[in-house]
Design an enzyme around this catalytic site. Structure first.
Site, short mmCIF file in Angstrom:
data_model
loop_
_atom_site.label_atom_id
_atom_site.label_comp_id
_atom_site.label_asym_id
_atom_site.label_seq_id
_atom_site.Cartn_x
_atom_site.Cartn_y
_atom_site.Cartn_z
N HIS A 1 42.50 12.03 -18.61
CA HIS A 1 42.58 12.86 -19.81
C HIS A 1 43.44 14.07 -19.47
O HIS A 1 43.36 14.59 -18.34
CB HIS A 1 41.21 13.41 -20.23
CG HIS A 1 40.38 12.48 -21.07
ND1 HIS A 1 39.02 12.41 -20.93
CD2 HIS A 1 40.71 11.62 -22.05
CE1 HIS A 1 38.53 11.53 -21.80
NE2 HIS A 1 39.54 11.03 -22.49
N HIS B 1 81.00 -5.54 1.14
CA HIS B 1 81.90 -6.31 0.32
C HIS B 1 81.14 -7.12 -0.73
O HIS B 1 81.62 -7.32 -1.84
CB HIS B 1 82.78 -7.21 1.20
CG HIS B 1 83.68 -6.42 2.09
ND1 HIS B 1 84.86 -5.87 1.66
CD2 HIS B 1 83.53 -6.02 3.38
CE1 HIS B 1 85.42 -5.18 2.66
NE2 HIS B 1 84.62 -5.26 3.71
N CYS C 1 35.39 19.55 -20.40
CA CYS C 1 34.97 18.31 -21.07
C CYS C 1 33.67 18.50 -21.85
O CYS C 1 33.42 17.82 -22.84
CB CYS C 1 34.71 17.20 -20.05
SG CYS C 1 36.13 16.73 -19.09
N1 ARG Z 1 32.86 9.53 -18.83
C1 ARG Z 1 33.67 10.17 -19.79
C2 ARG Z 1 34.88 9.28 -20.09
O1 ARG Z 1 35.36 8.65 -19.20
C3 ARG Z 1 34.11 11.50 -19.31
C4 ARG Z 1 34.87 12.25 -20.34
C5 ARG Z 1 35.41 13.52 -19.84
N2 ARG Z 1 35.98 14.24 -20.90
C6 ARG Z 1 37.13 14.91 -20.85
N3 ARG Z 1 37.51 15.59 -21.88
N4 ARG Z 1 37.94 14.82 -19.82
O2 ARG Z 1 35.31 9.21 -21.20
#
Ligand code: ARG
Length: 701
Positions: free
Chosen positions: A168, A638, A264
């Site tokens: 992400h 070549h 997250c």
């Molecule tokens: N286990 C979740 C997934 O893989 C974790 C999400 C983490 N969220 C983020 N915004 N990076 O989707």
């Protein structure tokens, strides 16, 4: 508390690692403690509450990742683009988040089915509100960016994620107040890094190392000058302090097991709209058509891989599978790319694979005049080995004199436009050159079928052969050589001096004598070594019969050169009876033309060696015209030169003891080149042996 900032969180009542949808979850199924997770979550909650207003969405049983509210959607003003999760494991969260947003009075936008986008996890607003950074590559699809730009009326900058640990955008990228950016550059492809560097000045970029990155340092919550994050290195803390940020650390180890941390676990729901900021068209799309034995030949896979590896994304609009073994398939594929530059790169490669514009958006080739002799306009289309056509005023025109690495020059004549492939140095004022990638197609006979009807060679097309297969390959080459000779065809050989050192000289001599070779290309060295052997029985002073160095033998080499210089040329030395055997003797005797291209390290050179390399290239090209097969015998330089001049449709057999050379030369992305890793002397001796075994009659001219 800054009550202007509102943040959505979801208590971890049902949090667990239940499945694996990112690398962090591997090995962690049911390994996190709910108790510790709850404690860590509450600590985070309290810290955030000091600086923002926290709202809560009800956790739902069966949806353990719902704690990661960043993935609920992307909010801007009173609008929200709801997430469409890539993995079915999370898709059940969508209706709960939707409900919450609707209850709060947001206008909810929903993407088409099968167009994944994972909300604020993959889309981060520049903290000054100037634009939206959006990630793609693992979870969100590039095509979703167009919708977001349109719905939220904001400029979207697409960044391609390249490391699956940072799946992400918010795992490796964190825009901070005052235009700062905390990020981990290796998580992005080259092109995206350039884009970031173009937008964020160096003094504002806080690039972190891997150790902090894997601790999710970029997954930080930023409210004003406060940065809330999992434990990070002292060094990074200091760097943030130095530029005026206050760091709040809080352990989030239980959530790291699911691949998430502070950011997250939060979603900022108060993102102000800037009046003067508007949408761009972030993603360029084109529809192309592919036709051929798409499945049998793996072409469709290659095409789709090319798109993704090139930084684009695709949608297969339709696929018509050929029903009979003989029938071809067609596919229409929509290609999207984050910029015109990327699109051009991808399309050039797709054209190479035989793709064409869909008839309804077929366009004429774009032409730009030559402004300076020997120089093409920027952005000129670089030709490949495949025969090419360009569309001019609605008509497809075949490009003449085709070869790779050229430009396509167009001139208007009373008979209509003429397109010609030219080297850059040969371009002239008055000509126009094809630029960009519109209105260009390559013509390919790509048939699994055709290959099958030509079994002998198709087996060889698998690339580099091992020693075990050499014998079989040689048998096939012998067969092909005989066929070409008997029908009066043309075979050109390019050979290096190793041919002589390995004892291949006598065999190549025979091939020429018996009419198997219609042109010979090489450098100064092969000719000198060949003639040294004819004159003195040595090659670079080594006795070729006994394999030992001859006293004072190194002078043989220079004496040979001197002798030919005295006669004026190889041909004259033959005419006057000085040269009586060997490869070049046979060439002269049988009127087999040869071209010798010079180089900086040449001794002499021989009078026949062309030291003007542009002229040498021209001589090579001339001798290659009309060749059906090229034997490349242990000369990388070549052979590469020759390969560059040769259009597709010519069979190439490349023999070298070094597998790297063979791989390099036989990688023409086509079925036409065969590599043989072996001693070239051995190859030639086997080859003459197999030719002897062939019984078809030969009548010498
Ligand atoms: N286990 C979740 C997934 O893989 C974790 C999400 C983490 N969220 C983020 N915004 N990076 O989707």
């Amino acid at each position: 508390m800054n009550s202007e900032t509102r943040i959505l969180m979801c208590p971890p009542n049902h949090y667990d690692v239940d499945y694996v949808i990112n690398p962090w979850m591997e090995g962690n199924i049911h390994k996190s403690s709910r108790e510790r997770a709850t404690e860590q979550w509450h600590k985070l909650f309290h810290i955030i509450k000091e600086h923002a207003l926290v709202e809560l969405v009800d956790p739902q049983p069966g949806w353990p990742d719902m704690v990661f509210t960043a993935n609920a959607g992307l909010v801007l003003g009173k609008k929200v683009v709801l997430s469409r999760f890539f993995h079915k494991e999370r898709q059940g969260e969508e209706p709960y988040f939707k409900q919450w947003f609707e209850a709060q009075g947001y206008t909810v936008y929903e993407l088409p089915k099968d167009l994944p986008f994972e909300g604020a996890g993959d889309a981060l607003l520049d903290r000054e509100g100037r634009w939206l950074w959006a990630g793609y590559g693992f979870r969100s699809e590039l095509d979703s960016h167009s919708y977001i730009a349109k719905w939220l009326d904001i400029q979207v900058i697409s960044l391609q994620l390249a490391d699956e640990r940072f799946y992400h955008l918010d795992t490796c990228f964190c825009p901070l107040n005052r235009g700062y950016l905390l990020y981990y550059p290796p998580a992005f492809d080259f092109y995206s890094n350039r884009i970031i560097e173009m937008r964020v000045p160096p003094e504002k970029r806080i690039a972190i190392g891997e150790a902090d990155a894997v601790n999710f340092a970029c997954n930080a919550v930023n409210v004003d000058d406060k940065v809330i994050m999992n434990k990070v290195s002292d060094d990074l803390k200091q760097r943030l302090k130095n530029v005026g940020f206050e760091v709040f650390e809080t352990t989030l180890s239980e959530f790291l097991k699911a691949g998430g941390a502070a950011k997250c676990l939060t979603l900022r729901t108060t993102e102000p709209v800037k009046e003067d900021v508007h949408a761009n068209e972030p993603v360029e799309s084109r529809t192309i058509r592919l036709e051929g034995h798409l499945l049998d030949t793996g072409l469709i896979n290659r095409a789709l891989d090319t798109i993704v590896e090139g930084g684009g994304s695709f949608q297969v609009l339709n696929f018509n599978l050929g029903e009979q073994r003989q029938s071809t398939s067609t596919a229409e594929v929509k290609v999207s790319a984050p910029s015109h530059g990327v699109m051009e790169e991808i399309l050039a490669q797709l054209i190479d694979l035989g793709a064409v514009d869909l008839p309804q958006d077929e366009r004429d080739a774009q032409l730009e005049p030559v402004q300076q002799n020997g120089v093409a306009p920027d952005d000129f289309y670089v030709t490949t080995i495949y025969p090419t056509e360009v569309r001019i005023k609605g008509e497809w025109v075949r490009v003449l004199n085709h070869r790779m690495d050229g430009a396509i020059a167009v001139v208007q004549t009373p008979q209509g436009p003429v397109a010609r492939c030219k080297l850059l140095r040969d371009l002239e004022l008055g000509e126009s050159v094809v630029v960009d990638v519109a209105g260009i197609r390559t013509v390919r006979k790509m048939g699994a079928r055709e290959q099958r009807s030509n079994q002998e060679f198709s087996f060889m097309s698998s690339g580099v052969s091992s020693e075990r297969r050499v014998e079989l390959v040689v048998e096939q080459v012998a067969w092909e050589l005989r066929q070409i000779r008997d029908r009066g065809g043309k075979v050109v050989v390019t050979a290096g001096p190793v041919v002589i050192h390995t004892g291949g000289g006598e065999h190549l001599t025979r091939l020429i004598r018996e009419g198997y070779v219609q042109g010979l290309l090489g450098g100064n060295a092969i000719a000198v070594h060949d003639m040294e052997q004819a004159f003195m029985g040595t090659s670079l002073g080594v006795d070729m019969k006994r394999g030992v160095a001859v006293r004072g033998g190194h002078r043989h080499h220079l004496k040979t050169i001197n002798t030919i210089r005295r006669y004026g040329s190889i041909a004259k030395a033959v005419e006057q009876g000085a040269l009586q055997s060997g490869i070049f003797y046979e060439c002269v005797k049988h009127n087999v033309p040869f071209a010798l291209a010079g180089s900086i390290r040449d001794d002499g050179p021989l009078p026949d060696t062309q030291m003007d390399l542009i002229k040498a290239q021209e001589e090579y090209a001339k001798l290659l015209e009309g060749a059906e097969m090229i034997l490349m015998l242990s000369t990388m330089l070549h052979s590469i030169g020759v390969g560059n001049m040769t259009p597709s449709g010519v069979k190439m057999v490349c023999v070298d003891i070094n597998p790297a050379v063979v791989t390099k030369l036989s990688d023409r992305g086509s079925v036409e080149s065969t590599g043989v890793v072996t001693d070239v002397g051995l190859f030639l001796s086997l080859l003459t042996k197999h030719l002897d075994l062939l019984t078809s009659p030969y009548h010498a001219a």
